[in-house]
Write a protein that holds these residues in place. Sequence first.
Motif, PDB file in Angstrom:
ATOM      1  N   PHE A  56       0.808  -1.218   0.000  1.00 38.91           N
ATOM      2  CA  PHE A  56       0.000   0.000   0.000  1.00 38.91           C
ATOM      3  C   PHE A  56       0.840   1.267   0.000  1.00 38.91           C
ATOM      4  O   PHE A  56       0.442   2.275  -0.582  1.00 38.91           O
ATOM      5  N   GLY A  57       1.980   1.239   0.673  1.00 37.64           N
ATOM      6  CA  GLY A  57       2.792   2.440   0.736  1.00 37.64           C
ATOM      7  C   GLY A  57       3.815   2.583  -0.370  1.00 37.64           C
ATOM      8  O   GLY A  57       4.556   3.567  -0.398  1.00 37.64           O
ATOM      9  N   LEU A  58       3.858   1.626  -1.295  1.00 38.34           N
ATOM     10  CA  LEU A  58       4.855   1.677  -2.362  1.00 38.34           C
ATOM     11  C   LEU A  58       4.453   2.679  -3.440  1.00 38.34           C
ATOM     12  O   LEU A  58       3.273   2.800  -3.777  1.00 38.34           O
ATOM     13  N   PRO A  59       5.435   3.407  -4.000  1.00 35.50           N
ATOM     14  CA  PRO A  59       5.125   4.375  -5.061  1.00 35.50           C
ATOM     15  C   PRO A  59       4.446   3.682  -6.238  1.00 35.50           C
ATOM     16  O   PRO A  59       4.855   2.605  -6.669  1.00 35.50           O
ATOM     17  N   GLY A  60       3.411   4.298  -6.743  1.00 28.78           N
ATOM     18  CA  GLY A  60       2.730   3.768  -7.911  1.00 28.78           C
ATOM     19  C   GLY A  60       1.751   2.646  -7.633  1.00 28.78           C
ATOM     20  O   GLY A  60       1.144   2.117  -8.560  1.00 28.78           O
ATOM     21  N   PHE A  61       1.589   2.270  -6.356  1.00 27.88           N
ATOM     22  CA  PHE A  61       0.659   1.189  -6.048  1.00 27.88           C
ATOM     23  C   PHE A  61      -0.769   1.611  -6.378  1.00 27.88           C
ATOM     24  O   PHE A  61      -1.225   2.680  -5.983  1.00 27.88           O
TER      25      PHE A  61
END
Length: 203
Positions: A56-61
């Motif tokens: 959820f916190g990853l860029p582009g998710f």
Amino acid sequence: MSQREGSLEDPKADSSVSLLPHLEAKIRQTHSLARLLTKYAEQLFQEYVQHQGDPFGLPGFSPPRLPVAGLSAPAPSHAGLPALERLRLDAAALDALPPLLDIVRRRQAELNPRAPRLLRRLEDAGRQARALGAAVEAVLAALGVPARGPPPEPLPAAAAAAAASSTGVFQAKVLGFRVCGLYREWVSRTEGDLSQLVPGGPA
């Protein structure tokens, strides 16, 4: 129809007609509340994401856009509607949000029991959505807009909570992500729509 009545249907139609002082104050107060809650809604969304872990916190998710019963995102055509019709839609969305936020809070209490600030913000968000929705309804009533019909019969809280509890952990997190995102979208949209009615605001 008198000039005054015409201004109630479209407050921007005749800038030479001023809103009544008490109505202007009500609009300004409601707009200020919406602007404050826009900030809180963003904080809630960020707090929610922070506690869900990867991805959820990853860029582009971009999680799957699960449907949310009784609520959808503002339609692309929303911006082209008359200001008062937009506010009616805003009020309806804000009215639908509190039970959804409560479902998310209950599920997060199971998944993240050691995140009291998140749980408190989810609880506060339900009250804030209800307060803003009531304030928008009061503005519409003061402008002479007919009240909305009775809302659809909501899913009983126990049944809704049971349905949410039966979903998998990832789906439950995605549902919360969607609900918090919709809360942020509708509060922000309400703030923008109210700004169209604030004397001296954007036309």
